[in-house]
Design a protein around this motif. Structure first.
Motif, PDB file in Angstrom:
ATOM      1  N   THR A  38       5.587  27.001 -55.141  1.00  0.00           N
ATOM      2  CA  THR A  38       4.364  26.443 -54.575  1.00  0.00           C
ATOM      3  C   THR A  38       3.276  26.537 -55.635  1.00  0.00           C
ATOM      4  O   THR A  38       3.493  27.081 -56.717  1.00  0.00           O
ATOM      5  CB  THR A  38       3.939  27.211 -53.321  1.00  0.00           C
ATOM      6  OG1 THR A  38       3.675  28.563 -53.686  1.00  0.00           O
ATOM      7  CG2 THR A  38       4.996  27.156 -52.245  1.00  0.00           C
ATOM      8  N   ALA A  39       2.092  26.062 -55.317  1.00  0.00           N
ATOM      9  CA  ALA A  39       0.983  26.118 -56.269  1.00  0.00           C
ATOM     10  C   ALA A  39       0.602  27.552 -56.598  1.00  0.00           C
ATOM     11  O   ALA A  39       0.109  27.835 -57.684  1.00  0.00           O
ATOM     12  CB  ALA A  39      -0.222  25.374 -55.716  1.00  0.00           C
ATOM     13  N   SER A  40       0.862  28.467 -55.663  1.00  0.00           N
ATOM     14  CA  SER A  40       0.531  29.870 -55.912  1.00  0.00           C
ATOM     15  C   SER A  40       1.661  30.633 -56.596  1.00  0.00           C
ATOM     16  O   SER A  40       1.525  31.814 -56.870  1.00  0.00           O
ATOM     17  CB  SER A  40       0.165  30.556 -54.594  1.00  0.00           C
ATOM     18  OG  SER A  40       1.262  30.504 -53.704  1.00  0.00           O
ATOM     19  N   ASP A  91       1.254  22.639 -48.792  1.00  0.00           N
ATOM     20  CA  ASP A  91       0.995  22.796 -50.225  1.00  0.00           C
ATOM     21  C   ASP A  91       1.207  21.475 -50.952  1.00  0.00           C
ATOM     22  O   ASP A  91       0.439  21.102 -51.843  1.00  0.00           O
ATOM     23  CB  ASP A  91       1.909  23.880 -50.788  1.00  0.00           C
ATOM     24  CG  ASP A  91       1.602  24.186 -52.232  1.00  0.00           C
ATOM     25  OD1 ASP A  91       0.467  24.628 -52.508  1.00  0.00           O
ATOM     26  OD2 ASP A  91       2.497  23.984 -53.076  1.00  0.00           O
ATOM     27  N   GLU A  92       2.238  20.749 -50.566  1.00  0.00           N
ATOM     28  CA  GLU A  92       2.514  19.446 -51.176  1.00  0.00           C
ATOM     29  C   GLU A  92       1.396  18.450 -50.854  1.00  0.00           C
ATOM     30  O   GLU A  92       0.951  17.696 -51.723  1.00  0.00           O
ATOM     31  CB  GLU A  92       3.860  18.920 -50.665  1.00  0.00           C
ATOM     32  CG  GLU A  92       4.387  17.735 -51.402  1.00  0.00           C
ATOM     33  CD  GLU A  92       4.851  18.055 -52.800  1.00  0.00           C
ATOM     34  OE1 GLU A  92       4.928  17.121 -53.604  1.00  0.00           O
ATOM     35  OE2 GLU A  92       5.138  19.217 -53.109  1.00  0.00           O
ATOM     36  N   HIS A 116      -1.854  18.647 -52.974  1.00  0.00           N
ATOM     37  CA  HIS A 116      -1.867  18.048 -54.308  1.00  0.00           C
ATOM     38  C   HIS A 116      -2.238  16.565 -54.267  1.00  0.00           C
ATOM     39  O   HIS A 116      -2.797  16.043 -55.220  1.00  0.00           O
ATOM     40  CB  HIS A 116      -0.512  18.195 -54.984  1.00  0.00           C
ATOM     41  CG  HIS A 116      -0.189  19.585 -55.355  1.00  0.00           C
ATOM     42  ND1 HIS A 116      -0.809  20.259 -56.383  1.00  0.00           N
ATOM     43  CD2 HIS A 116       0.688  20.465 -54.831  1.00  0.00           C
ATOM     44  CE1 HIS A 116      -0.341  21.467 -56.477  1.00  0.00           C
ATOM     45  NE2 HIS A 116       0.578  21.621 -55.536  1.00  0.00           N
TER      46      HIS A 116
END
Length: 64
Positions: A26-28, A56-57, A60
């Motif tokens: 994920t971004a994190s 999360d997707e 973006h």
């Protein structure tokens, strides 16, 4: 013709990455097992907002 060190960084990085498996995150930075399925209510139901990978997707792409 030899190039400078900065110009060779990408090719050196690619060589070091050979043989390593890629892990989706994920971004994190949390690893995820599956990016292509979502939590739904039933087989054809709506997508749940508890699906952290889906949210999360979306984060973006839904930026103005």
């Amino acid at each position: 013709m030899p190039r400078d060190k900065a110009a060779e960084q990408l090719s050196e990085y690619k060589e070091r990455q050979k043989g390593k498996s890629e892990v989706l995150t994920t971004a994190s930075g949390c690893p995820i097992g599956d990016k292509f399925n979502s939590l739904t209510i039933g087989p054809r139901g709506p997508i749940l907002l508890q699906d952290a990978v889906y949210l999360d997707e979306l984060a973006h792409f839904v930026r103005v």
